[in-house]
Scaffold this motif. Structure first.
Motif, PDB file in Angstrom:
ATOM      1  N   UNK A 193       0.829  -1.206   0.000  1.00  0.00           N
ATOM      2  CA  UNK A 193       0.000   0.000   0.000  1.00  0.00           C
ATOM      3  C   UNK A 193       0.864   1.257   0.000  1.00  0.00           C
ATOM      4  N   UNK A 194       2.002   1.193   0.695  1.00  0.00           N
ATOM      5  CA  UNK A 194       2.877   2.363   0.743  1.00  0.00           C
ATOM      6  C   UNK A 194       3.492   2.648  -0.621  1.00  0.00           C
ATOM      7  N   UNK A 195       3.826   1.603  -1.341  1.00  0.00           N
ATOM      8  CA  UNK A 195       4.315   1.800  -2.712  1.00  0.00           C
ATOM      9  C   UNK A 195       3.253   2.519  -3.542  1.00  0.00           C
ATOM     10  N   UNK A 196       2.012   2.068  -3.401  1.00  0.00           N
ATOM     11  CA  UNK A 196       0.904   2.705  -4.120  1.00  0.00           C
ATOM     12  C   UNK A 196       0.746   4.158  -3.705  1.00  0.00           C
ATOM     13  N   UNK A 197       0.860   4.420  -2.405  1.00  0.00           N
ATOM     14  CA  UNK A 197       0.721   5.794  -1.907  1.00  0.00           C
ATOM     15  C   UNK A 197       1.779   6.718  -2.493  1.00  0.00           C
ATOM     16  N   UNK A 198       2.995   6.202  -2.627  1.00  0.00           N
ATOM     17  CA  UNK A 198       4.076   7.034  -3.162  1.00  0.00           C
ATOM     18  C   UNK A 198       3.842   7.349  -4.642  1.00  0.00           C
ATOM     19  N   UNK A 199       3.385   6.354  -5.399  1.00  0.00           N
ATOM     20  CA  UNK A 199       3.072   6.606  -6.810  1.00  0.00           C
ATOM     21  C   UNK A 199       1.886   7.571  -6.935  1.00  0.00           C
ATOM     22  N   UNK A 200       0.889   7.414  -6.064  1.00  0.00           N
ATOM     23  CA  UNK A 200      -0.271   8.310  -6.093  1.00  0.00           C
ATOM     24  C   UNK A 200       0.144   9.738  -5.752  1.00  0.00           C
ATOM     25  N   UNK A 201       1.048   9.880  -4.786  1.00  0.00           N
ATOM     26  CA  UNK A 201       1.554  11.207  -4.423  1.00  0.00           C
ATOM     27  C   UNK A 201       2.291  11.835  -5.600  1.00  0.00           C
ATOM     28  N   UNK A 202       3.065  11.016  -6.307  1.00  0.00           N
ATOM     29  CA  UNK A 202       3.782  11.508  -7.479  1.00  0.00           C
ATOM     30  C   UNK A 202       2.810  12.046  -8.528  1.00  0.00           C
ATOM     31  N   UNK A 203       1.714  11.338  -8.736  1.00  0.00           N
ATOM     32  CA  UNK A 203       0.731  11.766  -9.733  1.00  0.00           C
ATOM     33  C   UNK A 203      -0.014  13.027  -9.288  1.00  0.00           C
ATOM     34  N   UNK A 204      -0.263  13.159  -7.997  1.00  0.00           N
ATOM     35  CA  UNK A 204      -0.931  14.370  -7.516  1.00  0.00           C
ATOM     36  C   UNK A 204      -0.026  15.587  -7.707  1.00  0.00           C
ATOM     37  N   UNK A 205       1.246  15.432  -7.386  1.00  0.00           N
ATOM     38  CA  UNK A 205       2.198  16.528  -7.613  1.00  0.00           C
ATOM     39  C   UNK A 205       2.284  16.866  -9.101  1.00  0.00           C
ATOM     40  N   UNK A 206       2.259  15.846  -9.945  1.00  0.00           N
ATOM     41  CA  UNK A 206       2.322  16.082 -11.389  1.00  0.00           C
ATOM     42  C   UNK A 206       1.079  16.824 -11.871  1.00  0.00           C
ATOM     43  N   UNK A 207      -0.077  16.430 -11.358  1.00  0.00           N
ATOM     44  CA  UNK A 207      -1.320  17.111 -11.720  1.00  0.00           C
ATOM     45  C   UNK A 207      -1.281  18.572 -11.279  1.00  0.00           C
ATOM     46  N   UNK A 208      -0.731  18.811 -10.094  1.00  0.00           N
ATOM     47  CA  UNK A 208      -0.604  20.188  -9.600  1.00  0.00           C
ATOM     48  C   UNK A 208       0.361  20.991 -10.467  1.00  0.00           C
ATOM     49  N   UNK A 226       7.131  15.613  -7.691  1.00  0.00           N
ATOM     50  CA  UNK A 226       6.566  14.422  -8.330  1.00  0.00           C
ATOM     51  C   UNK A 226       7.652  13.391  -8.589  1.00  0.00           C
ATOM     52  N   UNK A 227       8.787  13.867  -9.080  1.00  0.00           N
ATOM     53  CA  UNK A 227       9.916  12.976  -9.346  1.00  0.00           C
ATOM     54  C   UNK A 227      10.434  12.349  -8.054  1.00  0.00           C
TER      55      UNK A 227
END
Length: 228
Positions: free
Chosen positions: A73-88, A108-109
């Protein structure tokens, strides 16, 4: 007769002393009162503890499974955080906030690198990794403070999930996992403090006209120094 008694006494004392020396190497992987099992050395792989028969077969499989699920789940959270930063980043770029866009892209990176670090750690220990899907990141913000507010909420949620994972690792006395997670905890402390400060400045724009443009410039410079 006296010699036999003396020999028996010496052997009994030696056995007791030897047991006391071995006692520290015995512990429990189940902090909730499970079976007592020998402690794994630092060279023991996660997969060995979870699947191999032998001295570690008594390890609480339910707790090991819970820790593995939280890790995935933490791996998923980190990828999701990356996508949110990218969207921002995309949102700010479309509105000519180039500094904030660059800052969000750099973050994001970094979040993506966090996910890859987790995967690398898991591969070294033969942990079973299952990549998961995650919800589409928000992109329908009305103002910069809404963007930064979502970012702060995400970072706080990420802090909570990391703490849950650490608690599970601690329950299983997985000290390698705990050591690996320590830098992530410290980064979360810094991230929450920084995003909170930025959000406060963004909200102060109405009181101090021009502050947002100054902040945009500062964040752009920071992103340029840190690099992709």
């Amino acid at each position: 007769m006296t010699t036999s008694i003396l020999l028996y006494t010496i052997l009994t004392y030696s056995f007791a002393a030897g047991f006391q020396l071995l006692a520290p190497s015995i512990g429990s992987c189940n902090a909730r009162g499970g079976a007592i099992v020998p402690q794994a050395s630092s060279s023991v792989l996660f997969a060995d503890v979870l699947h191999k028969p032998g001295p570690f077969a008594a390890v609480d499989g339910a707790q090991q499974k819970e820790m593995l699920e939280l890790f995935n789940e933490q791996i998923t959270n980190e990828f999701a955080a990356s996508h949110l930063y990218l969207s921002a980043s995309i949102w700010f770029e479309a509105r000519d906030w180039e500094g904030m866009a660059s800052y969000m892209l750099a973050e994001s990176s970094e979040e993506r690198q966090h996910a890859l670090s987790l995967i690398q750690f898991a591969n070294k220990r033969n942990m079973d990794i299952q990549l998961q899907s995650f919800p589409q990141p928000n992109s329908n913000w009305e103002s910069p403070d809404e963007v930064w507010g979502d970012i702060l909420t995400m970072e706080r949620d990420n802090t909570g999930s990391l703490l849950q994972l650490a608690q599970a690792a601690n329950a299983c006395q997985d000290f390698a996992m705990l050591a690996f997670l320590n830098p992530f905890h410290m980064e979360q402390v810094d991230a929450e403090a920084k995003i909170g400060t930025i959000l406060a400045k963004v909200k102060d724009e109405q009181k101090t006209p021009g502050l947002l443009r100054q902040l945009d410039h500062e964040l752009g410079q920071e992103a340029a120094v840190s690099g992709p």
